[in-house]
Design a protein around this motif. Structure first.
Motif, mmCIF file in Angstrom:
data_model
loop_
_atom_site.group_PDB
_atom_site.id
_atom_site.type_symbol
_atom_site.label_atom_id
_atom_site.label_comp_id
_atom_site.label_asym_id
_atom_site.label_seq_id
_atom_site.Cartn_x
_atom_site.Cartn_y
_atom_site.Cartn_z
ATOM 1 N N GLU A 184 0.825 -1.206 0.000
ATOM 2 C CA GLU A 184 0.000 0.000 0.000
ATOM 3 C C GLU A 184 0.859 1.255 0.000
ATOM 4 O O GLU A 184 0.579 2.214 -0.723
ATOM 5 C CB GLU A 184 -0.933 -0.008 1.218
ATOM 6 C CG GLU A 184 -2.047 -1.031 1.130
ATOM 7 C CD GLU A 184 -2.974 -0.944 2.335
ATOM 8 O OE1 GLU A 184 -4.196 -0.804 2.126
ATOM 9 O OE2 GLU A 184 -2.461 -0.995 3.467
ATOM 10 N N VAL A 185 1.891 1.252 0.808
ATOM 11 C CA VAL A 185 2.782 2.413 0.837
ATOM 12 C C VAL A 185 3.519 2.544 -0.492
ATOM 13 O O VAL A 185 3.722 3.650 -0.991
ATOM 14 C CB VAL A 185 3.769 2.317 2.019
ATOM 15 C CG1 VAL A 185 4.804 3.442 1.960
ATOM 16 C CG2 VAL A 185 3.020 2.384 3.348
ATOM 17 N N ASN A 186 3.905 1.424 -1.103
ATOM 18 C CA ASN A 186 4.559 1.473 -2.417
ATOM 19 C C ASN A 186 3.692 2.204 -3.434
ATOM 20 O O ASN A 186 4.168 3.058 -4.188
ATOM 21 C CB ASN A 186 4.837 0.058 -2.928
ATOM 22 C CG ASN A 186 6.118 -0.515 -2.357
ATOM 23 O OD1 ASN A 186 6.955 0.219 -1.851
ATOM 24 N ND2 ASN A 186 6.262 -1.820 -2.440
ATOM 25 N N ARG A 187 2.423 1.845 -3.489
ATOM 26 C CA ARG A 187 1.519 2.484 -4.445
ATOM 27 C C ARG A 187 1.398 3.975 -4.155
ATOM 28 O O ARG A 187 1.361 4.804 -5.069
ATOM 29 C CB ARG A 187 0.143 1.808 -4.404
ATOM 30 C CG ARG A 187 0.125 0.428 -5.071
ATOM 31 C CD ARG A 187 -1.291 -0.080 -5.251
ATOM 32 N NE ARG A 187 -1.906 -0.426 -3.970
ATOM 33 C CZ ARG A 187 -1.831 -1.619 -3.399
ATOM 34 N NH1 ARG A 187 -1.148 -2.582 -3.996
ATOM 35 N NH2 ARG A 187 -2.428 -1.863 -2.249
ATOM 36 N N LEU A 188 1.353 4.304 -2.878
ATOM 37 C CA LEU A 188 1.261 5.709 -2.501
ATOM 38 C C LEU A 188 2.530 6.464 -2.914
ATOM 39 O O LEU A 188 2.453 7.570 -3.468
ATOM 40 C CB LEU A 188 1.048 5.841 -0.995
ATOM 41 C CG LEU A 188 1.052 7.276 -0.445
ATOM 42 C CD1 LEU A 188 -0.103 8.077 -1.043
ATOM 43 C CD2 LEU A 188 0.976 7.257 1.073
ATOM 44 N N LEU A 189 3.688 5.877 -2.660
ATOM 45 C CA LEU A 189 4.941 6.537 -3.020
ATOM 46 C C LEU A 189 5.025 6.777 -4.519
ATOM 47 O O LEU A 189 5.458 7.842 -4.963
ATOM 48 C CB LEU A 189 6.139 5.698 -2.552
ATOM 49 C CG LEU A 189 6.309 5.482 -1.050
ATOM 50 C CD1 LEU A 189 7.584 4.699 -0.775
ATOM 51 C CD2 LEU A 189 6.325 6.791 -0.289
ATOM 52 N N ASP A 190 4.627 5.786 -5.305
ATOM 53 C CA ASP A 190 4.631 5.951 -6.761
ATOM 54 C C ASP A 190 3.725 7.103 -7.177
ATOM 55 O O ASP A 190 4.082 7.911 -8.045
ATOM 56 C CB ASP A 190 4.178 4.665 -7.444
ATOM 57 C CG ASP A 190 5.210 3.555 -7.355
ATOM 58 O OD1 ASP A 190 6.394 3.873 -7.108
ATOM 59 O OD2 ASP A 190 4.834 2.375 -7.510
ATOM 60 N N TYR A 191 2.552 7.168 -6.572
ATOM 61 C CA TYR A 191 1.619 8.254 -6.900
ATOM 62 C C TYR A 191 2.203 9.615 -6.527
ATOM 63 O O TYR A 191 2.153 10.568 -7.308
ATOM 64 C CB TYR A 191 0.287 8.039 -6.174
ATOM 65 C CG TYR A 191 -0.657 9.203 -6.336
ATOM 66 C CD1 TYR A 191 -1.415 9.355 -7.493
ATOM 67 C CD2 TYR A 191 -0.761 10.176 -5.337
ATOM 68 C CE1 TYR A 191 -2.266 10.446 -7.656
ATOM 69 C CE2 TYR A 191 -1.607 11.264 -5.485
ATOM 70 C CZ TYR A 191 -2.356 11.401 -6.646
ATOM 71 O OH TYR A 191 -3.177 12.482 -6.799
ATOM 72 N N LEU A 192 2.755 9.696 -5.332
ATOM 73 C CA LEU A 192 3.305 10.968 -4.872
ATOM 74 C C LEU A 192 4.445 11.429 -5.763
ATOM 75 O O LEU A 192 4.549 12.625 -6.083
ATOM 76 C CB LEU A 192 3.794 10.836 -3.422
ATOM 77 C CG LEU A 192 2.718 10.586 -2.366
ATOM 78 C CD1 LEU A 192 3.365 10.308 -1.009
ATOM 79 C CD2 LEU A 192 1.772 11.782 -2.253
ATOM 80 N N ARG A 193 5.322 10.512 -6.174
ATOM 81 C CA ARG A 193 6.439 10.894 -7.040
ATOM 82 C C ARG A 193 5.961 11.459 -8.371
ATOM 83 O O ARG A 193 6.619 12.316 -8.960
ATOM 84 C CB ARG A 193 7.344 9.681 -7.290
ATOM 85 C CG ARG A 193 8.130 9.215 -6.070
ATOM 86 C CD ARG A 193 9.174 8.168 -6.479
ATOM 87 N NE ARG A 193 9.828 7.596 -5.315
ATOM 88 C CZ ARG A 193 9.524 6.423 -4.764
ATOM 89 N NH1 ARG A 193 8.540 5.693 -5.283
ATOM 90 N NH2 ARG A 193 10.172 5.988 -3.708
ATOM 91 N N GLU A 194 4.829 10.953 -8.850
ATOM 92 C CA GLU A 194 4.286 11.426 -10.121
ATOM 93 C C GLU A 194 3.450 12.688 -9.970
ATOM 94 O O GLU A 194 3.081 13.318 -10.971
ATOM 95 C CB GLU A 194 3.431 10.326 -10.771
ATOM 96 C CG GLU A 194 4.211 9.086 -11.181
ATOM 97 C CD GLU A 194 5.278 9.399 -12.213
ATOM 98 O OE1 GLU A 194 4.994 10.213 -13.116
ATOM 99 O OE2 GLU A 194 6.383 8.844 -12.096
ATOM 100 N N ASN A 195 3.168 13.074 -8.731
ATOM 101 C CA ASN A 195 2.290 14.225 -8.493
ATOM 102 C C ASN A 195 2.843 15.114 -7.375
ATOM 103 O O ASN A 195 2.127 15.506 -6.449
ATOM 104 C CB ASN A 195 0.881 13.746 -8.126
ATOM 105 C CG ASN A 195 0.212 12.978 -9.247
ATOM 106 O OD1 ASN A 195 -0.389 13.558 -10.151
ATOM 107 N ND2 ASN A 195 0.329 11.651 -9.198
#
Length: 316
Positions: free
Chosen positions: A212-223
């Motif tokens: 779950e944190v991985n998905r969040l980190l990916d999203y944050l890096r893109e935004n």
């Protein structure tokens, strides 16, 4: 830019792993071209034996150090023994003519014995801190550093920190974008701050074991340009604020706020080096609410202004 030459010096009964780290980094071809001209050096130009009976054929002897832009001592075999005079003299001459001299892990001992660290700051493996401090009282040992540069003399902590140190050298010569490419090829974090403690319970990973944190980190890096609150992010993951904070800390080794600022600053380096966007626009794109805030965080982290960083790596 002329490809810098790296002289990697072997010594009696050297550790394969200590040598493998700089050898891997400085022989890398991130875009299909060598970014360093790596030379393996032995004291007399003859094959050198490792600590586990392997034999390495060098490119030549200490004469190759005279041509190097970067000279590396990867560890040291005997903390009670100073380098032979020809090694010490080669290191001192290299530094005097402007080369960067590097002591990885216990390699700091070789530099210290040679006098290159006198009145300078240094780092070494934590297990040698007490011995190093007593043995070399005129050297300021930084016990909380992964690597330290002082007047073109670079030293690092333990073996894993040698990798951070080598990536720092790549970044110093070629900038963040190239260093990140090398880090991705090696599958290691692209940047850990030189001022971090040597014991990091959770290094700063690109991915974690928490999906779950991985998905969040990916999203944050893109935004990164958006603004975030812990409460909103916790709601998205159906967690309480306290649970989210615990999960994030466990996964990344740092608070959400610190991770976000660090990630924004890393992205800003790439934009400063690869675009002509204004500092104000870069600040906006990476999510700082004001250019003033961006400059303050940037100065606090890198000890230069964003404009000065850009000028260093682009000449503009």
């Amino acid at each position: 830019m002329q490809v810098p030459t790296v002289a990697l010096i072997l010594y009696p009964h050297f550790s394969v792993f200590h040598v493998a780290v700089p050898q891997a980094v400085f022989s890398m071809q991130p875009d299909g071209k060598s970014i360093f001209n790596l030379k393996i050096v032995s004291i007399d130009g003859k094959p050198q034996h490792t600590d586990n009976r392997m034999t390495v054929q060098p490119d030549g002897g200490l004469e190759l150090v005279e041509l190097a832009d970067i000279v590396v001592i990867p560890g040291w075999h005997d903390l009670d023994s100073a380098p032979t005079s020809n090694i010490s003299e080669a290191l001192v001459r290299a530094h005097a003519r402007g080369a960067m001299v590097v002591g990885l892990c216990y390699g700091a001992y070789a530099l210290a014995y040679s006098g290159l660290l006198d009145e300078k700051e240094a780092a070494t493996h934590w297990m040698a801190e007490d011995d190093f401090t007593v043995r070399f009282p005129n050297i300021k040992l930084n016990t909380n550093a992964l690597y330290v540069e002082s007047d073109r003399v670079v030293t690092s902590a333990g073996t894993a920190a040698a990798l951070d140190c080598c990536l720092y050298i790549v970044r110093s010569f070629y900038g963040t974008k190239t260093a990140n490419k090398v880090a991705r090829i090696l599958v290691v974090p692209p940047h850990r701050e030189g001022g971090q403690a040597q014991f990091i319970a959770q290094p700063i990973p690109k991915s974690t074991q928490d999906a779950e944190v991985n998905r969040l980190l990916d999203y944050l890096r893109e935004n990164l340009d958006k603004q975030y609150s812990i409460a909103d992010l916790a709601d998205q993951l159906f967690m309480s604020r306290r649970t989210f904070t615990r999960h994030f800390n466990n996964a990344t080794g740092m608070s959400f706020g610190k991770w976000l600022v660090s990630t924004r600053l890393q992205r800003s380096l790439e934009l400063l080096e690869s675009t002509r966007l204004s500092v104000e626009k870069v600040s906006e794109m990476v999510g700082f609410q004001t250019a003033t805030s961006f400059r303050q965080h940037f100065n606090q982290r890198f000890h230069v202004s964003p404009s000065a960083w850009r000028k260093t790596f682009t000449g503009n």
